[in-house]
Scaffold this active site. Structure first.
Site, PDB file in Angstrom:
ATOM      1  N   ARG A 156       0.790  -1.248  -0.059  1.00  0.00           N
ATOM      2  CA  ARG A 156      -0.009  -0.097  -0.015  1.00  0.00           C
ATOM      3  C   ARG A 156       0.868   1.297   0.023  1.00  0.00           C
ATOM      4  O   ARG A 156       0.604   2.123  -0.735  1.00  0.00           O
ATOM      5  CB  ARG A 156      -0.928  -0.014   1.279  1.00  0.00           C
ATOM      6  CG  ARG A 156      -1.707   1.221   1.307  1.00  0.00           C
ATOM      7  CD  ARG A 156      -2.455   1.591   0.065  1.00  0.00           C
ATOM      8  NE  ARG A 156      -3.063   0.685  -0.519  1.00  0.00           N
ATOM      9  CZ  ARG A 156      -3.332   0.872  -2.067  1.00  0.00           C
ATOM     10  NH1 ARG A 156      -2.790   1.861  -2.609  1.00  0.00           N
ATOM     11  NH2 ARG A 156      -4.028  -0.066  -2.642  1.00  0.00           N
ATOM     12  N   LYS A 181       2.491  24.949  -3.526  1.00  0.00           N
ATOM     13  CA  LYS A 181       1.324  24.309  -3.108  1.00  0.00           C
ATOM     14  C   LYS A 181       1.403  22.594  -3.227  1.00  0.00           C
ATOM     15  O   LYS A 181       0.842  21.990  -3.873  1.00  0.00           O
ATOM     16  CB  LYS A 181       0.265  24.833  -4.020  1.00  0.00           C
ATOM     17  CG  LYS A 181      -0.071  26.483  -3.783  1.00  0.00           C
ATOM     18  CD  LYS A 181      -1.123  26.728  -4.729  1.00  0.00           C
ATOM     19  CE  LYS A 181      -1.594  28.213  -4.603  1.00  0.00           C
ATOM     20  NZ  LYS A 181      -2.383  28.898  -5.389  1.00  0.00           N
ATOM     21  N   LYS A 196       5.186  39.352  -2.885  1.00  0.00           N
ATOM     22  CA  LYS A 196       4.060  39.363  -3.335  1.00  0.00           C
ATOM     23  C   LYS A 196       3.182  40.470  -3.026  1.00  0.00           C
ATOM     24  O   LYS A 196       4.015  41.428  -2.429  1.00  0.00           O
ATOM     25  CB  LYS A 196       3.281  38.420  -2.366  1.00  0.00           C
ATOM     26  CG  LYS A 196       4.122  36.801  -2.545  1.00  0.00           C
ATOM     27  CD  LYS A 196       3.657  36.201  -3.743  1.00  0.00           C
ATOM     28  CE  LYS A 196       2.313  35.244  -3.610  1.00  0.00           C
ATOM     29  NZ  LYS A 196       2.325  34.751  -4.908  1.00  0.00           N
ATOM     30  N   GLU A 206       5.706  40.230  -7.749  1.00  0.00           N
ATOM     31  CA  GLU A 206       4.385  40.193  -8.509  1.00  0.00           C
ATOM     32  C   GLU A 206       3.761  41.559  -8.434  1.00  0.00           C
ATOM     33  O   GLU A 206       3.719  42.479  -7.842  1.00  0.00           O
ATOM     34  CB  GLU A 206       3.505  39.402  -7.414  1.00  0.00           C
ATOM     35  CG  GLU A 206       2.071  39.371  -7.553  1.00  0.00           C
ATOM     36  CD  GLU A 206       1.250  38.643  -6.595  1.00  0.00           C
ATOM     37  OE1 GLU A 206       0.193  39.121  -5.998  1.00  0.00           O
ATOM     38  OE2 GLU A 206       1.604  37.382  -6.057  1.00  0.00           O
ATOM     39  N   ASP A 219       0.478  38.332 -12.346  1.00  0.00           N
ATOM     40  CA  ASP A 219      -0.700  37.608 -11.654  1.00  0.00           C
ATOM     41  C   ASP A 219      -1.970  37.857 -12.036  1.00  0.00           C
ATOM     42  O   ASP A 219      -2.274  39.116 -12.158  1.00  0.00           O
ATOM     43  CB  ASP A 219      -0.542  37.809 -10.321  1.00  0.00           C
ATOM     44  CG  ASP A 219      -1.152  36.821  -9.387  1.00  0.00           C
ATOM     45  OD1 ASP A 219      -1.487  35.603  -9.605  1.00  0.00           O
ATOM     46  OD2 ASP A 219      -1.957  37.383  -8.370  1.00  0.00           O
TER      47      ASP A 219
END
Length: 284
Positions: free
Chosen positions: A105, A140, A172, A202, A224
């Site tokens: 598994r 992510k 960002k 960004e 973005d």
């Protein structure tokens, strides 16, 4: 078959696999196998693809079986980074039936998950054919599994973005807001960065992009959530001045038209957070 990619050292991967095995075996081990499989029973097992895709995770699957039982004979037939067809045998495992069942598994969980990422990445890459645009992943990723999920992106023909927050400076929108604007944030970043550290910033609008180009100090600009016509204008403004990366709403149906703008990179979190597990099975 020789793997087309340099494998990570087993030493790096073993702790991930060991933790998964300990989780699966629990406090008392595989009570079902102990109850019904004689200790001296041996089998020849095959890890088979049940769908077309791109293989990743064979190295980890082999580690899983060998950690359970070093005496198992494990042979990889289809290397990581290689396309496979439904029905193909990717790996053979010979030896103790109980050991094979105990490792099954965990080996399939890793191999199916990572092959799914590689397969989805290959689909994205196929949409950039005829362009210079590169497909890249993001942070992510599944906590604790980033290194193998990013390796799976490479197996699918993609490229890696940052592995961690310490790899590069990525400014960002919240960094810009907290620092008082594009000029002060870029000035602070350049004053802090070593000569080995790249700076990416960004932007959401062409006006912000213009400010970045005027201020200087950035190596890469992240465009973005722009629609395609705006993105096309942004790429034309930045061409020859700064590396461009498109991000936000970069779904598979849109990749071809985005790559046609001439953007250098397309980053998509979907490569890792939305990949479907490739159907694999272990057959005795």
């Amino acid at each position: 078959m020789t793997a087309p990619f340099a494998a990570l050292p087993d030493l790096i991967l073993e702790p991930l696999v060991r933790a998964a095995l300990l989780e699966d075996l629990g406090q008392y081990g595989d009570v079902t196998t102990r109850a019904v499989i004689p200790a001296d029973k041996t089998y020849a097992a095959r890890l088979n693809a049940r769908a077309d895709g791109v293989v990743s995770g064979m190295q980890i699957a082999a580690i899983a079986f060998r950690l359970v039982d070093p005496a198992l004979e494990v042979k990889t037939l289809i290397a990581d980074g290689t396309p496979c067809k439904a029905g193909e045998t990717l790996m053979t495992i010979n030896g103790s039936a109980a050991s094979i069942l105990m490792g099954e598994r965990v080996a399939l969980n890793f191999a199916g998950r990572l092959s799914g990422i590689a397969t989805l990445t290959a689909s994205f890459v196929a949409e950039t054919k005829g362009t210079e645009t590169r497909i890249t992943c993001t942070r992510k990723t599944t906590p604790g599994l980033r290194i193998v999920e990013k390796q799976a992106v490479l197996h699918g023909g993609g490229y890696n973005h940052r592995y961690s927050l310490s790899d590069a400076i990525l400014i960002k929108d919240n960094h810009i807001a907290a620092s008082g604007g594009i000029k002060p944030v870029l000035t602070a970043a350049r004053n802090s960065a070593s000569h080995m550290m790249r700076i990416e910033i960004e932007v959401d609008t062409l006006a912000q992009l213009s400010d970045v180009l005027e201020t200087g100090g950035a190596d890469v600009v992240l465009l973005d959530n722009m629609d395609t016509p705006t993105l096309q204008k942004a790429v034309e403004m930045a061409r020859g001045k700064i590396i461009t990366e498109a991000s936000g709403n970069m779904t598979l149906p849109r990749i071809n038209e985005v790559a046609a703008t001439g953007v250098d990179y397309i980053s998509s979190g979907a490569l890792t957070h939305s990949a479907q597990t490739l159907d694999l099975g272990l057959d005795f």
